[in-house]
Design a protein around this motif. Sequence first.
Motif, PDB file in Angstrom:
ATOM      1  N   PRO A 282      -1.103  62.123  24.365  1.00  0.00           N
ATOM      2  CA  PRO A 282      -0.152  62.019  25.470  1.00  0.00           C
ATOM      3  C   PRO A 282       0.280  63.397  25.977  1.00  0.00           C
ATOM      4  CG  PRO A 282       0.981  61.719  23.382  1.00  0.00           C
ATOM      5  CD  PRO A 282      -0.426  62.147  23.058  1.00  0.00           C
ATOM      6  N   ALA A 283       0.621  63.458  27.280  1.00  0.00           N
ATOM      7  CA  ALA A 283       1.208  64.682  27.820  1.00  0.00           C
ATOM      8  C   ALA A 283       2.665  64.792  27.388  1.00  0.00           C
ATOM      9  CB  ALA A 283       1.084  64.700  29.345  1.00  0.00           C
ATOM     10  N   VAL A 284       3.351  63.650  27.414  1.00  0.00           N
ATOM     11  CA  VAL A 284       4.761  63.622  27.009  1.00  0.00           C
ATOM     12  C   VAL A 284       4.973  62.423  26.088  1.00  0.00           C
ATOM     13  CG1 VAL A 284       7.136  63.222  27.828  1.00  0.00           C
ATOM     14  CG2 VAL A 284       5.634  64.767  29.094  1.00  0.00           C
ATOM     15  N   VAL A 285       5.823  62.614  25.085  1.00  0.00           N
ATOM     16  CA  VAL A 285       6.172  61.514  24.182  1.00  0.00           C
ATOM     17  C   VAL A 285       7.661  61.227  24.327  1.00  0.00           C
ATOM     18  CG1 VAL A 285       6.327  60.775  21.762  1.00  0.00           C
ATOM     19  CG2 VAL A 285       4.359  62.138  22.534  1.00  0.00           C
ATOM     20  N   VAL A 286       8.002  59.943  24.499  1.00  0.00           N
ATOM     21  CA  VAL A 286       9.412  59.530  24.505  1.00  0.00           C
ATOM     22  C   VAL A 286       9.696  58.863  23.167  1.00  0.00           C
ATOM     23  CG1 VAL A 286      11.165  58.067  25.573  1.00  0.00           C
ATOM     24  CG2 VAL A 286       9.479  59.247  27.009  1.00  0.00           C
ATOM     25  N   ASN A 287      10.662  59.417  22.459  1.00  0.00           N
ATOM     26  CA  ASN A 287      11.017  58.917  21.132  1.00  0.00           C
ATOM     27  C   ASN A 287      12.165  57.932  21.255  1.00  0.00           C
ATOM     28  OD1 ASN A 287      11.880  58.533  18.513  1.00  0.00           O
ATOM     29  ND2 ASN A 287      12.491  60.672  18.167  1.00  0.00           N
ATOM     30  N   ALA A 288      11.832  56.653  21.312  1.00  0.00           N
ATOM     31  CA  ALA A 288      12.859  55.602  21.375  1.00  0.00           C
ATOM     32  C   ALA A 288      12.685  54.713  20.156  1.00  0.00           C
ATOM     33  CB  ALA A 288      12.711  54.811  22.670  1.00  0.00           C
ATOM     34  N   ALA A 289      12.580  55.369  18.999  1.00  0.00           N
ATOM     35  CA  ALA A 289      12.157  54.673  17.784  1.00  0.00           C
ATOM     36  C   ALA A 289      13.322  54.121  16.959  1.00  0.00           C
ATOM     37  CB  ALA A 289      11.284  55.599  16.937  1.00  0.00           C
ATOM     38  N   GLY A 290      14.508  54.011  17.572  1.00  0.00           N
ATOM     39  CA  GLY A 290      15.618  53.339  16.896  1.00  0.00           C
ATOM     40  C   GLY A 290      16.017  54.012  15.597  1.00  0.00           C
ATOM     41  N   VAL A 291      16.074  53.241  14.513  1.00  0.00           N
ATOM     42  CA  VAL A 291      16.466  53.815  13.217  1.00  0.00           C
ATOM     43  C   VAL A 291      15.468  54.861  12.719  1.00  0.00           C
ATOM     44  CG1 VAL A 291      17.932  51.972  12.282  1.00  0.00           C
ATOM     45  CG2 VAL A 291      15.445  51.789  12.057  1.00  0.00           C
ATOM     46  N   PHE A 292      14.260  54.844  13.286  1.00  0.00           N
ATOM     47  CA  PHE A 292      13.260  55.816  12.846  1.00  0.00           C
ATOM     48  C   PHE A 292      13.139  57.023  13.789  1.00  0.00           C
ATOM     49  CE2 PHE A 292      11.942  51.803  10.878  1.00  0.00           C
ATOM     50  CZ  PHE A 292      11.959  52.205   9.553  1.00  0.00           C
ATOM     51  N   ALA A 293      14.064  57.167  14.729  1.00  0.00           N
ATOM     52  CA  ALA A 293      13.983  58.264  15.698  1.00  0.00           C
ATOM     53  C   ALA A 293      13.961  59.620  14.994  1.00  0.00           C
ATOM     54  CB  ALA A 293      15.138  58.186  16.688  1.00  0.00           C
ATOM     55  N   ASP A 294      14.753  59.778  13.928  1.00  0.00           N
ATOM     56  CA  ASP A 294      14.761  61.079  13.233  1.00  0.00           C
ATOM     57  C   ASP A 294      13.444  61.316  12.491  1.00  0.00           C
ATOM     58  OD1 ASP A 294      15.463  59.037  11.458  1.00  0.00           O
ATOM     59  OD2 ASP A 294      16.867  60.278  10.309  1.00  0.00           O
ATOM     60  N   ASP A 295      12.825  60.227  12.000  1.00  0.00           N
ATOM     61  CA  ASP A 295      11.524  60.382  11.330  1.00  0.00           C
ATOM     62  C   ASP A 295      10.441  60.784  12.335  1.00  0.00           C
ATOM     63  OD1 ASP A 295      12.246  59.342   8.552  1.00  0.00           O
ATOM     64  OD2 ASP A 295      12.918  57.728   9.850  1.00  0.00           O
TER      65      ASP A 295
END
Lengths: 580, 470
Positions: A282-295
């Motif tokens: 990907p060119a850009v990644v959006v981190n909307a991983a909920g409880v795993f966002a910090d991971d």
Amino acid sequence: MSGTNEIRRVQRKLNKTFGNAVTAVREGDTIRVSGSLPTWEDILKACNMAVSKDKRRVHVVNDITLEGAEPIPMRVPSVRDDALDGKHVDVLVIGGGISGTSIARELAKWDLDILLVEKEADFALQASGRNDGEVHPGIDLGKGSLKQKYVLEGNHMYDRVCADLNVPFRRIGQYACFTQGYLRPAVTLLALWRKYHDGVTDVKIVGKEQLLRDNPTMNPDFAFAMYNSSAGIVSPYNLTIAYAENAAQNGVELSLNTAVLSMDTDGGAITAVHTNRGTVYPAVVVNAAGVFADDVAGMAHDRFYSIHPRRGTDTIQDVKSAKIISTIASIIEVNKQALTSHTKGGGLMQTAHGNVLAGPDAVECREKEDFSTRPESIRTIYQKQQKTVPAAAPRDIITYFTGVRAPTFEEDFVIEWGRNCKNLYHVGGIQSPGLTSAPAFALDVAKDVAERIGQTRPVSKNERFDPHRKGIPELCKMAPEERARYIAENPDYGVIICRCEEVSKGEILDALNSPCCPPTIDAVKKRVRPGMGRCQGGFCSPLVAQIIAEHEGIPMTEVRKSSEEAVLFYGPTKGGGPHD
Amino acid sequence: MTDNRNCDVLVIGGGPAGLAASIAAHDAGADVLLIEREQRLGGILKQCIHDGFGLVRFKEKLSGPEYAERFIDEFEKRGITALLQTFVTDVKKTADGFETVVVDREGVHTIAAKAMVLATGCRERTAKQVSIHGTRPAGVFTAGTAQNFINLCGQMPTKKCVILGSGDIGLIMARRLTLEGAEVLGVYEVKPTPSGLARNIQQCLRDFDIPLYLSHTVTRVFGEDRLTGVEIAKVDENMRPIEGTEQYLDCDALILSVGLIPENEISETLGIEIDAATRGPRCNKDQETSVPGVFSCGNSLQVFDLVDYVSDSGELAGTNAAEYAKGTYDPSDKPRVPVPLEEPAGDMAPNQMVCITCPKGCLLTVDREDDGSITVTGNRCPRGELFAINELTAPKRTICSTVRTAFPETPVLPVRVSTDIPKEKIFDVMNEINKVCVTMKVSRGDILIRDVLGTGADVIATSDLLQPDA
């Protein structure tokens, strides 16, 4: 206070409480807390001590290990294939909750290649599908936080968003109720402050007489209440699914059962993302991983905040009890016990589907995917909510569920570009009022991401973008004449499969034919409600399983409740017949 | 809105209560219409393939489908109209009776009736209603749903399970699952006494060495996708789990038989008073509810333990509804007294056994005298003595099961042995039954295996399910 002085003071406090077991170090705008402690409660206490005054910029990162405990790994779907391998996309959105799906849908307004991955077997299976569905008025938040900014913007957007996405939404108002009449002047002052300083324009104080006249089932001991007419109710999973469907309709690729496992980075940017279904570029990644966002942040060497999971359990009562409440309400207890207690009993409300919901409570937990329920949660909730509406009764419960919130130690959203990773956009720390806020922050995130990609190549608007989603008709809500017209068009609308929720075969087939519905019992249940009623699928689940098998052209044995491992059957009896 | 209909008596529900009510109302001279939401008449009996139905009424041990189909035959012989796959969405009182709105594949219709019989049956209490906590995996089923999966869908919902609740369906399912090759680790009952009939404790549990644990409950469910285990605990006299008695059991399913709740949503729409104890409508002796002209029967009136009583209650409701429609009904001013349930099974001494010949389930005391003769006490009829002597010399049992078919829309067909077979041959006979695949459209009573394993018993079909008009 300078960062250096602040960190010294934090260290002194830590030493006083934990001896020399814990060290706090300021690294740029993070406060890294490390060491080892014997209990999870201790770890939370230590991290909370380290929270900076500058919460918008400075975050606590929890590196304390729990003595004698192994880390709990994220659950990963069993599927292993190369369905996505080698794919180059403009944007990869990680997470199919309300944040990820709303961002994907807003991104679809631009001419971009977008891929959304979700590790679960359907959308909204974690926090977005396990909350009370309240669209908050923002009355509990003061100016300055991202939560406060987005809750007000998001609340105002709900009528439009839900109309476009064809999701039922009702502004049913919220009462914060008090028994102690002497608190009225203080609460009135707070309400005025919220109204004129914080922009919560709908707040007003309601006296006992009016409160009980409008809500005769409420506790007669209430002296007054703070009322917000803008509070509303939506089905959180239906809205998330609607966003996903509209995103798919507008060209976003959605991939369920897809977990991000690791990333390659180079020069402070993500170059490749490895999943159980192949490597994506990907060119850009959006981190909307909920409880795993910090991971996920950690995979990109950009872990500048920490999530500490907090469980909340809600109960759902039979629609028959809807008469006990038509709004959202909770008693506000101002006493020593309530102020020092870490658990809370949530509120009581009528849901989008006319059930009564009580909860949630709030319990810190170590495990990010601990969705189990416990009897003490139910007790806590009802002990409190029977003081809001005395007729609220556990005997009317038809189901209960637990969700896990994803707070940071600063208890605010983290919505910004990565600090050490250029092409990672964080949408972390999303907890209540995340559902309310999502429509608003999704606009900002999508705009920022489109602009960033626009720096490398021209990005035009997606001219074919259609904001409207066609929902599935709800036959039982129709007038007889309209219902008859639908049945004349499609006789399956006249075959009732779920007797409790009055769901027809036609609606179930519509769900199976909708843009992104996995062919499972739970996915159909979430979309059109067979099994949501008082018998909890006892009568209709064999029929729904048959309809799925027929629709998919698979043997009944292969129908699943949800994930591939959630098998319902171990094969036909007696080893099967000639057609098995 | 399409065509509208009229009738004297509208019966809602095509199970045993509704069928009996329709027949009785017709015989009393009323023009009857029956509404059934499923594709076939028979209600829950369609999946109750075990025997023991009809002992009171027909003096025969019939399976559920056989019992239901006898009534369906009578119903059809009279030419009574049944609207199948038809669902009631609304009922209201009108000046001269009732107006019922239904939907079916043709559209939305209104039916005007002078009197109504509500025979809507009951539903099962669910896991969350008995406060089961833990995760929410696949593999938590009510006994009735598991029964549907096995007996109608022909699908195995478990290989190794725990049953919570000793209600009759739970006991029947313990045996049924065992016969189909699943392992039942035990039946756990929160109360200090079993809920089901004594004969079912005997023939469904003891016969198969399935343990029954009284004063125990399931406190927690484990497993993320499919159930992987349950936690069991002993309970105190208030039925609360005792800390420290928890025990983990490895299994793939939890099957619940924790009570039945009369379904009275239509009654509530009409504003009918509901009795807090039975959870059915409060009725007079004629089974007329608090709304004149509406009669209640079957398990929506009171959860009965024998279908024979369900049929009785249907007949009473049907007859009185017909009288009401004709204007000749003279309401009783006496309240209805619920039919008492059979006594629960008690503890047994080593020389005691439960007679399984009929639902009374007499507790027999059997003593061998010095001269080798056997004396039996505790039996309420001569069949008890015969049963006890047979148990000691050559115990016999019946088998009810299903066979696979070649017809995908009907994957399994219910069968039973025509007469009891030696108890030790149960699994051998099951083996023979499991080899059968029906490729022709057989009828109820047709022989599928003649003289199975030389026992003298035939394996016969117990349903007309494969018949084109069934």
